[in-house]
Design a protein around this motif. Structure first.
Motif, PDB file in Angstrom:
ATOM      1  N   ILE A 106      12.064   2.300   6.583  1.00 32.49           N
ATOM      2  CA  ILE A 106      10.680   2.660   5.881  1.00 32.49           C
ATOM      3  C   ILE A 106      11.312   2.207   4.136  1.00 32.49           C
ATOM      4  N   GLU A 107      12.547   2.757   3.766  1.00 31.79           N
ATOM      5  CA  GLU A 107      12.742   2.219   2.203  1.00 31.79           C
ATOM      6  C   GLU A 107      12.951   0.860   2.162  1.00 31.79           C
ATOM      7  N   ALA A 108      13.237   0.017   3.521  1.00 32.43           N
ATOM      8  CA  ALA A 108      13.255  -1.555   3.096  1.00 32.43           C
ATOM      9  C   ALA A 108      11.642  -1.991   2.919  1.00 32.43           C
ATOM     10  N   ALA A 109      10.727  -1.320   3.646  1.00 25.93           N
ATOM     11  CA  ALA A 109       9.187  -1.596   3.629  1.00 25.93           C
ATOM     12  C   ALA A 109       8.600  -1.271   2.151  1.00 25.93           C
ATOM     13  N   CYS A 110       9.219  -0.097   1.660  1.00 26.79           N
ATOM     14  CA  CYS A 110       8.718   0.215   0.269  1.00 26.79           C
ATOM     15  C   CYS A 110       9.369  -0.641  -0.816  1.00 26.79           C
ATOM     16  N   GLN A 111      10.533  -1.004  -0.537  1.00 25.80           N
ATOM     17  CA  GLN A 111      10.991  -2.051  -1.579  1.00 25.80           C
ATOM     18  C   GLN A 111      10.473  -3.286  -1.622  1.00 25.80           C
ATOM     19  N   ALA A 112      10.041  -3.720  -0.358  1.00 31.04           N
ATOM     20  CA  ALA A 112       9.391  -4.956  -0.097  1.00 31.04           C
ATOM     21  C   ALA A 112       7.887  -5.019  -0.755  1.00 31.04           C
ATOM     22  N   GLY A 113       7.410  -3.871  -0.472  1.00 31.43           N
ATOM     23  CA  GLY A 113       5.812  -3.748  -1.025  1.00 31.43           C
ATOM     24  C   GLY A 113       5.722  -3.001  -2.399  1.00 31.43           C
ATOM     25  N   HIS A 114       6.916  -2.651  -2.913  1.00 27.94           N
ATOM     26  CA  HIS A 114       7.067  -1.720  -3.924  1.00 27.94           C
ATOM     27  C   HIS A 114       5.961  -0.668  -4.007  1.00 27.94           C
ATOM     28  N   SER A 115       6.142   0.114  -3.130  1.00 25.34           N
ATOM     29  CA  SER A 115       5.273   1.250  -2.506  1.00 25.34           C
ATOM     30  C   SER A 115       5.931   2.507  -2.212  1.00 25.34           C
ATOM     31  N   ALA A 116       5.095   3.565  -2.085  1.00 25.87           N
ATOM     32  CA  ALA A 116       5.883   4.821  -1.832  1.00 25.87           C
ATOM     33  C   ALA A 116       5.346   5.586  -0.747  1.00 25.87           C
ATOM     34  N   PRO A 154       8.900   3.240  -6.076  1.00 27.83           N
ATOM     35  CA  PRO A 154       9.075   2.851  -4.759  1.00 27.83           C
ATOM     36  C   PRO A 154       9.898   3.781  -3.953  1.00 27.83           C
ATOM     37  N   GLY A 155       9.609   4.234  -2.516  1.00 25.11           N
ATOM     38  CA  GLY A 155      10.536   4.816  -1.599  1.00 25.11           C
ATOM     39  C   GLY A 155       9.848   6.070  -1.150  1.00 25.11           C
ATOM     40  N   ILE A 156      10.657   6.711  -0.533  1.00 25.65           N
ATOM     41  CA  ILE A 156      10.153   8.210   0.187  1.00 25.65           C
ATOM     42  C   ILE A 156      10.173   9.155  -0.948  1.00 25.65           C
ATOM     43  N   ARG A 157       9.081   9.852  -1.265  1.00 25.28           N
ATOM     44  CA  ARG A 157       8.885  10.421  -2.359  1.00 25.28           C
ATOM     45  C   ARG A 157       8.850  11.843  -1.776  1.00 25.28           C
ATOM     46  N   THR A 158       9.363  12.921  -2.656  1.00 25.25           N
ATOM     47  CA  THR A 158       8.959  14.407  -2.297  1.00 25.25           C
ATOM     48  C   THR A 158       8.316  15.333  -3.381  1.00 25.25           C
ATOM     49  N   THR A 159       7.948  16.275  -2.765  1.00 27.79           N
ATOM     50  CA  THR A 159       7.409  17.185  -3.910  1.00 27.79           C
ATOM     51  C   THR A 159       8.218  17.409  -5.201  1.00 27.79           C
ATOM     52  N   ALA A 160       9.495  17.532  -4.903  1.00 26.70           N
ATOM     53  CA  ALA A 160      10.492  17.976  -5.648  1.00 26.70           C
ATOM     54  C   ALA A 160      10.574  16.679  -6.777  1.00 26.70           C
ATOM     55  N   ASP A 161      10.482  15.574  -6.547  1.00 27.43           N
ATOM     56  CA  ASP A 161      10.568  14.519  -7.347  1.00 27.43           C
ATOM     57  C   ASP A 161       9.185  14.007  -7.981  1.00 27.43           C
ATOM     58  N   LEU A 162       8.155  14.375  -7.399  1.00 24.49           N
ATOM     59  CA  LEU A 162       6.860  13.977  -7.892  1.00 24.49           C
ATOM     60  C   LEU A 162       6.356  14.961  -9.013  1.00 24.49           C
ATOM     61  N   PRO A 163       5.493  14.253  -9.986  1.00 19.40           N
ATOM     62  CA  PRO A 163       4.825  15.377 -10.886  1.00 19.40           C
ATOM     63  C   PRO A 163       4.052  16.354 -10.151  1.00 19.40           C
ATOM     64  N   LYS A 212       0.896  -1.177   0.035  1.00 16.48           N
ATOM     65  CA  LYS A 212       0.215  -0.016  -0.100  1.00 16.48           C
ATOM     66  C   LYS A 212       0.800   1.235  -0.077  1.00 16.48           C
ATOM     67  N   ASN A 213       0.593   2.088  -0.930  1.00 14.78           N
ATOM     68  CA  ASN A 213       1.160   3.559  -0.883  1.00 14.78           C
ATOM     69  C   ASN A 213       0.602   4.055   0.088  1.00 14.78           C
ATOM     70  N   VAL A 214       1.454   5.339   0.667  1.00 13.70           N
ATOM     71  CA  VAL A 214       0.761   6.024   1.791  1.00 13.70           C
ATOM     72  C   VAL A 214       1.218   7.646   1.451  1.00 13.70           C
ATOM     73  N   VAL A 215      -0.155   8.337   1.739  1.00 16.13           N
ATOM     74  CA  VAL A 215      -0.027   9.626   1.944  1.00 16.13           C
ATOM     75  C   VAL A 215      -0.211  10.086   3.008  1.00 16.13           C
ATOM     76  N   THR A 216       0.669  10.971   3.665  1.00 17.39           N
ATOM     77  CA  THR A 216       0.308  11.341   5.047  1.00 17.39           C
ATOM     78  C   THR A 216       0.630  12.818   5.301  1.00 17.39           C
ATOM     79  N   THR A 217      -0.249  13.349   6.150  1.00 18.04           N
ATOM     80  CA  THR A 217      -0.016  14.764   6.646  1.00 18.04           C
ATOM     81  C   THR A 217       0.766  15.119   7.870  1.00 18.04           C
ATOM     82  N   ARG A 218       1.398  13.729   8.245  1.00 17.81           N
ATOM     83  CA  ARG A 218       2.703  13.823   9.190  1.00 17.81           C
ATOM     84  C   ARG A 218       3.687  14.283   8.407  1.00 17.81           C
ATOM     85  N   GLY A 219       4.632  14.923   9.464  1.00 20.99           N
ATOM     86  CA  GLY A 219       5.821  15.903   8.777  1.00 20.99           C
ATOM     87  C   GLY A 219       7.140  15.084   8.730  1.00 20.99           C
TER      88      GLY A 219
END
Length: 349
Positions: free
Chosen positions: A117-127, A333-342, A94-101
């Motif tokens: 967190i990065e390992a969990a993203c790789q395991a689930g192919h999630s961001a 997958p991974g920790i995404r940021t506004t700078a690298d997202l469309p 499951k991908n996650v969008v959070t308002t936690r900072g």
């Protein structure tokens, strides 16, 4: 209509409740599950909690059940960040969008937490992606999504200053304003814990901007200030006497040598009649000043009646998170940021 995404809403507080309704009403989202923290809400239909028609989705506090529920994304809006919980959700696909900072600037994270967190993203192919609007200490829009295009007009950068203004006069919450925030009492030293709380999220968000734009920052500084009311003022929550705290400001600065190059100031006030006229308090909203070879001075206000303000503000944070779901689900997958997202585009039709 495009692709539909199955979404689990995680928590139904002030922001989460608004997000829940937005998911239910969104043309491209389907509610798949709902996590709640209180026994009083568990067992209720999601529509009842959102103020809509019944949805056939029952609120639960059962994390195990939701981890195994098929879903594309979790809107994670609970109080406090549970890393174990997040890792389970991400590893389940499951991908996650959070308002936690906690995830605005991966390089600033605790290395062990980031690795998990990065390992969990790789395991689930999630961001996972942190975003918000900033009122209530949830940065993302004014510190990233809005400032990135503003800086795109520059070739020489001197300083970016973001002022957030929050008028508390109509907030009928005496305990919050007088006992927790400290209005209406004699000015004293600012609570450093409050400063550090704001610094954690906003320094991370601004550091992301600094990295993306190549703005060198040596260190981050943060301090709080109080201003006294110059006359007795009656607000919705009670009375602010002359000489007592009528306004507060927290400043987060990215420093290069002895000069600020990035700066966020949270200006919270119960009256604009204060002994610090240099603060230039304005109506609720934002002011963004860009200093450099293409100086800009941008003002954003909220044309909402005072009696509607409390119902309006949760959407500022909740809606951006909801609108980010498609981009995050389609991201690597991974920790995404506004700078690298469309660019996040709302699907309104």
């Amino acid at each position: 209509m495009g692709k539909h995404y199955r979404v689990i809403q995680w928590a139904t507080g002030n922001i989460g409740g608004r997000a829940l309704r937005a998911v239910i009403e969104h043309p491209g989202l389907d509610l798949a599950g709902l996590w709640v923290s209180s026994a009083a809400k568990a067992g209720q239909d999601a529509g009842t909690l959102a103020g809509t028609a019944p949805q056939g989705i029952t609120a639960t506090s059962d994390v195990d059940a939701l981890v195994t529920t098929p879903a594309d994304c979790v809107l994670y809006m609970r109080q406090g960040t549970d890393i174990d919980e997040l890792c389970r959700l991400l590893a389940s696909g499951k991908n996650v969008v959070t308002t936690r900072g906690d995830f605005h600037h991966p390089a600033s994270m605790d290395p062990d937490v980031r690795a998990r967190i990065e390992a969990a993203c790789q395991a689930g192919h999630s961001a996972i992606y942190s975003t918000g609007s900033s009122p209530g200490s949830s940065p993302g829009f004014v510190t990233e999504a809005l400032t990135i295009p503003l800086l795109s007009l520059s070739r020489r950068h001197d300083c970016l200053t973001i002022d957030e203004f929050a008028d508390m006069e109509s907030r009928d919450s005496p305990d919050l304003l007088f006992n927790i925030m400290g209005y209406g009492v004699a000015p004293t030293a600012f609570d450093q814990r409050k400063v550090d709380y704001v610094k954690h999220d906003f320094a991370g968000s601004l550091a992301q901007l600094a990295d993306a734009a190549g703005i060198a920052v040596d260190r981050w500084e943060a301090f709080g200030e109080m201003a006294a009311a110059t006359r007795d003022v009656t607000i919705a929550a009670g009375t602010i006497a002359a000489g007592t705290v009528g306004a507060q400001r927290i400043t987060i600065s990215g420093m290069r040598g002895d000069k600020a190059v990035l700066r966020f100031r949270a200006n919270w006030y119960c009256t604009r009649d204060i002994d610090r006229p240099d603060w230039e308090l304005r109506e609720s909203g934002w002011r963004i000043q860009v200093q450099g070879d293409t100086p800009l001075d941008v003002h954003i206000t909220f044309p909402v009646a005072p009696e509607d303000y409390a119902a309006f503000t949760p959407g500022l944070t909740a809606h951006r998170a909801v609108n980010a779901i498609a981009a995050v689900c389609d991201a690597p997958p991974g920790i995404r940021t506004t700078a690298d997202l469309p660019q996040i585009i709302a699907q309104l039709g």
